[in-house]
Design a protein around this motif. Structure first.
Motif, PDB file in Angstrom:
ATOM      1  N   LYS A 109      48.730  43.295  49.653  1.00 43.39           N
ATOM      2  CA  LYS A 109      49.021  41.862  49.748  1.00 43.39           C
ATOM      3  C   LYS A 109      49.782  41.512  48.484  1.00 43.39           C
ATOM      4  O   LYS A 109      49.230  41.444  47.392  1.00 43.39           O
ATOM      5  N   VAL A 110      51.065  41.325  48.644  1.00 46.29           N
ATOM      6  CA  VAL A 110      51.987  41.198  47.514  1.00 46.29           C
ATOM      7  C   VAL A 110      51.708  39.956  46.678  1.00 46.29           C
ATOM      8  O   VAL A 110      51.696  40.007  45.451  1.00 46.29           O
ATOM      9  N   ASN A 111      51.477  38.838  47.333  1.00 48.99           N
ATOM     10  CA  ASN A 111      51.318  37.564  46.628  1.00 48.99           C
ATOM     11  C   ASN A 111      49.910  37.002  46.797  1.00 48.99           C
ATOM     12  O   ASN A 111      49.732  35.872  47.242  1.00 48.99           O
ATOM     13  N   ALA A 112      48.908  37.787  46.449  1.00 51.58           N
ATOM     14  CA  ALA A 112      47.537  37.301  46.553  1.00 51.58           C
ATOM     15  C   ALA A 112      47.358  36.086  45.648  1.00 51.58           C
ATOM     16  O   ALA A 112      47.810  36.096  44.501  1.00 51.58           O
ATOM     17  N   PRO A 113      46.716  35.035  46.162  1.00 54.62           N
ATOM     18  CA  PRO A 113      46.607  33.789  45.407  1.00 54.62           C
ATOM     19  C   PRO A 113      45.504  33.830  44.340  1.00 54.62           C
ATOM     20  O   PRO A 113      44.530  33.076  44.408  1.00 54.62           O
TER      21      PRO A 113
END
Length: 134
Positions: A109-113
């Protein structure tokens, strides 16, 4: 003279897919990028090494297409579930290749928050685990 048995490995690296993904529903509204890595280990050389025929190995383009079909119209809360589903697709695709001794599918998951998380989150599903990995 002893006969050497050759083995092989195919790695598909950073296949970018856009997925509706996230635990809270608002995070799943828009698609977000995930990177998929696949490792296929062959106990002996796949037939394609000698025949130069795509029918005797795995077509990674077809595998990528099958991944896209699998996720089309779906929402995932967890990368664990996404990795499991893509692993199942991969196992189905290689089921006719007896030379495949191990399958590994990783989802990033490239842009995990998460504040400060720079390289995403990676989850891996594999079979045929080596003794040194357990």
């Amino acid at each position: 003279m002893s006969k050497t048995t050759l083995s092989a490995e195919m790695k598909i690296q950073k296949l970018r897919l856009m997925v509706h993904l996230g635990v809270p529903a608002p995070e799943r509204v828009e698609t977000q990028p995930v990177d998929i890595d696949v490792v296929l280990e062959f106990s002996t050389l796949p037939g394609g090494c000698l025949s130069d025929s795509i029918d005797e190995t795995i077509c990674y383009g077809t595998l990528a297409d099958e991944f896209r079909k699998e996720i089309a119209g779906k929402e995932y809360k967890l990368i664990e579930k996404l990795a499991h589903d893509l692993f199942a697709v991969t196992k189905r695709m290689v089921s006719s290749l007896r030379e495949v001794s191990r399958v590994e599918v990783a989802v990033v998951k490239v842009n995990a928050p998460v504040e400060g998380l720079r390289d995403g989150v990676r989850f891996v599903v594999r079979d045929g685990v080596d003794a040194d990995r357990s």
